[in-house]
Write a protein that holds these residues in place. Structure first.
Motif, PDB file in Angstrom:
ATOM      1  N   VAL A 303       0.866  -1.173   0.000  1.00 47.53           N
ATOM      2  CA  VAL A 303       0.000   0.000   0.000  1.00 47.53           C
ATOM      3  C   VAL A 303       0.906   1.227   0.000  1.00 47.53           C
ATOM      4  O   VAL A 303       1.839   1.322   0.796  1.00 47.53           O
ATOM      5  N   GLU A 304       0.614   2.129  -0.886  1.00 46.03           N
ATOM      6  CA  GLU A 304       1.400   3.366  -0.993  1.00 46.03           C
ATOM      7  C   GLU A 304       1.206   4.199   0.272  1.00 46.03           C
ATOM      8  O   GLU A 304       0.091   4.461   0.685  1.00 46.03           O
ATOM      9  N   MET A 305       2.315   4.552   0.901  1.00 50.06           N
ATOM     10  CA  MET A 305       2.198   5.281   2.166  1.00 50.06           C
ATOM     11  C   MET A 305       2.880   6.634   2.083  1.00 50.06           C
ATOM     12  O   MET A 305       3.142   7.273   3.102  1.00 50.06           O
ATOM     13  N   ASP A 307       2.332   9.881   1.111  1.00 50.33           N
ATOM     14  CA  ASP A 307       1.875  11.170   1.635  1.00 50.33           C
ATOM     15  C   ASP A 307       0.903  11.010   2.800  1.00 50.33           C
ATOM     16  O   ASP A 307       0.179  11.930   3.146  1.00 50.33           O
ATOM     17  N   VAL A 308       0.933   9.826   3.391  1.00 51.14           N
ATOM     18  CA  VAL A 308      -0.039   9.554   4.447  1.00 51.14           C
ATOM     19  C   VAL A 308       0.185  10.468   5.644  1.00 51.14           C
ATOM     20  O   VAL A 308      -0.746  11.071   6.176  1.00 51.14           O
ATOM     21  N   THR A 309       1.441  10.601   6.033  1.00 50.80           N
ATOM     22  CA  THR A 309       1.731  11.397   7.222  1.00 50.80           C
ATOM     23  C   THR A 309       1.339  12.860   6.996  1.00 50.80           C
ATOM     24  O   THR A 309       0.730  13.489   7.849  1.00 50.80           O
ATOM     25  N   ARG A 311      -0.863  13.963   4.919  1.00 49.58           N
ATOM     26  CA  ARG A 311      -2.320  14.110   4.856  1.00 49.58           C
ATOM     27  C   ARG A 311      -2.920  14.116   6.247  1.00 49.58           C
ATOM     28  O   ARG A 311      -3.806  14.905   6.552  1.00 49.58           O
ATOM     29  N   ALA A 312      -2.416  13.198   7.056  1.00 46.18           N
ATOM     30  CA  ALA A 312      -2.933  13.124   8.416  1.00 46.18           C
ATOM     31  C   ALA A 312      -2.657  14.439   9.141  1.00 46.18           C
ATOM     32  O   ALA A 312      -3.525  14.978   9.821  1.00 46.18           O
ATOM     33  N   ASN A 313      -1.439  14.970   8.943  1.00 44.10           N
ATOM     34  CA  ASN A 313      -1.086  16.246   9.568  1.00 44.10           C
ATOM     35  C   ASN A 313      -2.033  17.343   9.126  1.00 44.10           C
ATOM     36  O   ASN A 313      -2.523  18.124   9.931  1.00 44.10           O
TER      37      ASN A 313
ATOM     38  N   SER B   6       7.181   4.014   7.463  1.00 44.88           N
ATOM     39  CA  SER B   6       6.062   4.640   6.787  1.00 44.88           C
ATOM     40  C   SER B   6       6.218   4.545   5.274  1.00 44.88           C
ATOM     41  O   SER B   6       5.587   5.260   4.543  1.00 44.88           O
ATOM     42  N   VAL B   9       3.572  -0.500   3.381  1.00 41.28           N
ATOM     43  CA  VAL B   9       2.669  -1.313   4.184  1.00 41.28           C
ATOM     44  C   VAL B   9       1.911  -2.151   3.173  1.00 41.28           C
ATOM     45  O   VAL B   9       1.680  -1.694   2.068  1.00 41.28           O
ATOM     46  N   HIS B 187      -3.887  12.103  15.731  1.00 35.13           N
ATOM     47  CA  HIS B 187      -3.012  12.068  14.568  1.00 35.13           C
ATOM     48  C   HIS B 187      -2.901  10.650  14.014  1.00 35.13           C
ATOM     49  O   HIS B 187      -2.981  10.428  12.811  1.00 35.13           O
ATOM     50  N   GLN B 190      -6.068   9.692  12.159  1.00 37.85           N
ATOM     51  CA  GLN B 190      -6.126  10.270  10.821  1.00 37.85           C
ATOM     52  C   GLN B 190      -5.158   9.567   9.876  1.00 37.85           C
ATOM     53  O   GLN B 190      -5.467   9.337   8.703  1.00 37.85           O
ATOM     54  N   GLN B 191      -4.003   9.199  10.419  1.00 36.13           N
ATOM     55  CA  GLN B 191      -3.027   8.472   9.603  1.00 36.13           C
ATOM     56  C   GLN B 191      -3.617   7.133   9.155  1.00 36.13           C
ATOM     57  O   GLN B 191      -3.513   6.759   7.993  1.00 36.13           O
TER      58      GLN B 191
END
Lengths: 432, 220
Positions: A303-305, A307-309, A311-313, B6, B9, B187, B190-191
């Motif tokens: 699973v592409e991760m 820009d996840v951080t 986006r969450a930010n 990160s 996954v 956080h 949301q992640q």
């Protein structure tokens, strides 16, 4: 949900076909449908496909105290689940006549025939024995559930491995599969049920009736037999009179069928053993037919991760605004304290006479205040015990606004009910 | 399945088979790694008077555990699945009728609820029931180091600090349902949602591929 009814013309057609020695699926009178046996990932899990009838059996075990009259025998427990998945007529959680009948027949077939050595399941006589539980789930009902269930149950029992135990003095140690290899059950023989359906008061006989045939049959004969041609149980239902030679003929057919099925079970078990030894993956996941158009499989995929951080930010930062809309704690009148103070009271605007609701409201607001309420309650309890209020107001808890001038004169007579009515008064005063 | 930073996954290999049972109107089995769930749908059909709703269909979800009788755990999972299905099914098209969705656990090796959701969606598709969108389930676990694991196995679930399952819709990737266990920060939540939305694309692509494969013969 009700089962779909069978039309009269359908019934007549089926009976006529049987008279002409023809079956809907093109089988001969004594033919079984195709039997397929597959195993699940863990031990003691077995799927049986009998034509389109599909059954799953799962064996599990647990250490229990034995029955008083049999202190050194393990316990066998059978449970047939007529899941509504198998047929819309089956209801969940209700013991229907059919489920009782099937359960009883399976018990007689497997428990009363003593095919499993229950004494070997004893761990400490009179104290601890293994209880072997067999759950049979019907997944699809296309007739002859009993035969499918009996094949699934006995195959699952043969496949099952129970954990090894060691006894040292009074201590019983159960080893996990990693520590010691689990032990198979000792099975003396494999009883298998074979069903015969009778039509036109016993004139016509069919082996392995499908669902349609079961609906128009007059009577059913179930013979449970092992490969040594020993009959383990016979049950006739439907109220037809059978002649002696009819029963004899059925038992002869049964012996042939049983030896075939036993051979098949043996092969299936052997194949599974080989597959497990080879260390390859086995179980239901591997049994999905790949060539079918209705089936598809996808390999493990990342699973592409990236820009996840971020986006969450982003979301968290954007979401920072809402908490500000919550009004900051305000004391409406100086010296008035209340549970969950500061928040807008949206609950009890109309009702100020119901004490119960008030209390509930206090509880809810208390939650919003993140446990402040519980602190307050603690204080109230202290109050009711006759504690000094002035001391409480000196408390170091900054967030808690303590009832100060108003309560000081009331406190000495405070009781549990008193304090709640006081809270009510506080809430009222806030509304004003 | 893999534990990692990160950067990458992954989802375990997954498979599905539709219309494998003859009795239900729609059926599917869904497999994620070793976890597998079998789903069957009956309906729209006659409804019991006591359960009748005058302007929409009554949806009933049953989860059958592998051993023993359904307990509180199954009841709560049933509710999660039911609410997700109700959100995506167009129930008002079949007033005064019943839909029954039965989920049979075949093997539990972690991420059971998400597997049940995926099986449910495939079975509803197979039954040809009208839906406003498809949905899929993704389970995320946060391990003790704060790393996110998607589609955890039973062992990974046991070691995790928090466990979250989201149902995500296919049109706008919104969260239809969430079920969480353990403690985590906003956080992290949301992640996990962002990861699940990413992972859901894989699953929806899989849905698309399997449907394309299934109807490839008739489309020509």
């Amino acid at each position: 949900m009700k089962d779909t009814p069978l039309a009269n013309c359908e019934r007549d057609f089926l009976l006529k076909a049987i008279e002409e020695k023809k079956r809907l699926d093109g089988r001969q009178t004594y033919d079984y449908r195709k039997i397929k046996i597959t195993f699940g990932t863990d031990y003691g899990c077995c799927f049986v496909d009998l034509g389109r009838t599909r059954v799953m059996a799962q064996v599990s075990c647990e250490l229990v105290a034995p029955k008083e009259n049999r202190p050194n025998e393990g316990i066998m427990f059978f449970n047939i689940e007529l899941s509504p998945m198998a047929s819309p007529a089956f209801e969940q959680g209700r013991q229907s006549e059919l489920s009782v009948k099937l359960n009883r027949q399976l018990e007689r077939c497997l428990r009363n025939s003593k095919c499993i050595d229950t004494e070997s399941l004893c761990v400490v006589s009179g104290e601890k024995v293994w209880q072997i539980r067999v759950d049979v789930h019907m997944l699809n009902h296309d007739g002859n559930l009993m035969d499918a269930a009996s094949i699934a149950a006995i195959t699952a029992l043969c496949h099952f491995r129970r954990p090894d135990v060691a006894i040292q003095g009074d201590e019983v140690t159960v080893f996990s599969p990693e520590e010691r290899d689990p032990i198979p059950l000792s099975i003396y023989h494999m009883p298998i049920s074979v069903s015969f359906s009778f039509f036109q008061q016993g004139t016509y006989l069919l082996v392995d009736p499908c669902e349609r045939e079961e609906r128009v049959m007059d009577g059913l004969l179930m013979i449970a037999m092992n490969k040594h041609r020993e009959i383990c149980s016979i049950q006739s239902s439907g109220g037809i009179m059978l002649l002696k030679d009819q029963v004899m003929r059925c038992s002869k057919i049964a012996s042939v069928k049983v030896s075939e099925i036993t051979e098949l079970i043996g092969k299936a078990l052997e194949n599974d053993k080989k597959a497990r030894k080879a260390g390859g993956r086995c179980g239901f996941a591997e049994s999905i037919p790949q060539e079918r158009i209705t089936a598809l499989k996808m390999e493990e995929s990342p699973v592409e991760m990236m820009d996840v951080t971020e986006r969450a930010n982003d979301i968290v930062q954007k979401a920072e605004a809402p908490p500000q809309t919550v009004p900051s704690p305000v004391v409406p009148v100086p010296g008035v304290g209340q549970v969950g103070q500061g928040l807008q009271n949206t609950w009890g605007l109309e009702d100020d006479d119901e004490e119960e609701e008030e209390e509930e409201e206090n509880g809810n607001r208390g939650e919003e205040q993140e446990g402040k309420a519980s602190k307050m309650e603690k204080y109230e309890k202290e109050e009711s015990r006759g504690g000094d209020v002035v001391e409480i107001s000196d408390s170091e808890e900054e967030e808690v606004v303590i009832l100060h001038p108003e309560t000081s004169d009331k406190a000495p007579v405070n009781t549990g009910s008193r304090s709640s009515s006081h809270q009510k008064g506080a809430a009222k005063s806030k509304k004003k | 399945m893999e534990v990692c930073g990160s950067s990458n996954v992954s989802l375990r290999e997954f498979g599905c088979e539709q219309s494998l049972l003859s009795r239900p109107d729609g059926s599917a089995s869904f497999i994620q790694g070793d976890t597998s769930v079998l789903a069957g749908v009956y309906g729209p059909a006659e409804v019991k008077v006591s359960k009748e709703i005058y302007d929409r269909a009554t949806l009933e979800v049953l989860i059958q555990p592998k051993v023993g009788l359904p307990s509180v755990r199954e009841r709560s999972q049933e509710q999660c699945v039911r609410e997700t299905c109700e959100a995506s099914l167009l129930l008002s098209l079949h007033p005064r009728s019943s839909l029954t969705l039965i989920l049979q656990v075949l093997h539990d090796d972690g991420s059971l609820l998400s597997c049940a959701l995926n099986a449910a969606c495939m079975a509803l598709m197979d039954a040809g029931l009208p839906m406003s969108c498809l949905f899929c389930g993704v389970t995320c676990a946060i391990d003790t180091d704060g790393q996110i694991i998607t589609d955890p196995t039973a062992a990974q679930e046991k070691e995790s600090r928090a466990l979250m399952t989201f149902a995500i819709d296919s049109t706008e990737r919104r969260v239809l349902m969430s079920s969480t266990k353990g403690s985590f920060t906003v956080h992290e939540l949301q992640q996990c949602i962002a990861v699940s939305q990413k992972a859901s694309e894989k699953i929806f692509q899989f849905y698309r591929d399997s449907v394309r494969r299934r109807y490839s013969k008739t489309l020509e």
